[in-house]
Design a protein around this motif. Structure first.
Motif: not given
Ligand code: S3P
Length: 181
Positions: A137, A140-141
């Motif tokens: 996560d 990805e950010r």
């Protein structure tokens, strides 16, 4: 060795991407100083990164990290290993002074976890039960921010020596942009 055209190399990327190890090799080859921001911060505060997060909190860590990285960016003939979160803020890479060559050391979340797994306690953000999900996560950010670096070098399955050699080729002007997209 031909003359470097850049004043400083700024290594960014996720935890475990090899910024410190690659930075040490690149700095040594160029005869430049390595500024490892996490290490400098630990020395200044007299606490490990994990202790800073636990006792002073992440906000104090981030403020100190920002100040120390800004200081480092004033240097010349330096290789800067930024903390993994530093570049993931709007305007950070764009605001680096002229003469800065920013390099994104890209790594997959799986490989990152394999690498940092051998150094427990140094990455509080990944010292959690669901580290894989957190890493996927977070990366990805952050990837869109890291992608603003001048150069991207893939590091999965590539040795520190080979990653360093690719960066040195760019600094010394032999390869304008490895992995350019
Ligand atoms: C962080 C990365 C770490 C360290 C701190 C926070 C992050 O540095 O600054 O644990 O937010 O990605 P490394 O990228 O050198 O592991």
């Amino acid at each position: 060795m031909s003359r470097p055209r850049v004043a400083r190399v700024l290594l960014v990327g996720f935890m475990g991407s090899g910024k410190s190890s690659v930075g040490a090799v690149v700095a040594e080859r160029l005869g430049w100083e390595l500024i490892d921001v996490d290490k400098r911060l630990e020395a200044e505060l007299g606490l490990s990164v994990a202790e800073v997060f636990a006792t002073l909190g992440e906000e104090v860590f981030r403020t100190t990290e920002a100040r120390m990285t800004a200081d480092a960016l004033e240097g010349e003939q330096v290789v800067i290993a930024a903390g993994g979160g530093w570049a993931a803020v709007q305007g950070r890479l764009e605001g680096a002074p002229d003469g800065t060559m920013s390099v994104w050391l890209d790594v997959s979340p799986e490989e990152a976890l394999r690498r940092v797994g051998t150094q427990p306690g140094t990455r509080p953000l990944l010292s959690v039960p669901d580290a894989t999900a957190v890493a996927i996560d977070l990366l990805e950010r952050r990837a869109p921010f890291y992608a603003r670096a001048d150069v991207k070098v893939d590091t999965d399955g590539v040795s520190v020596e080979d990653v360093s050699a690719r960066i040195l080729d760019v600094v010394l002007g032999k390869d304008p942009k490895p992995d350019a997209e």
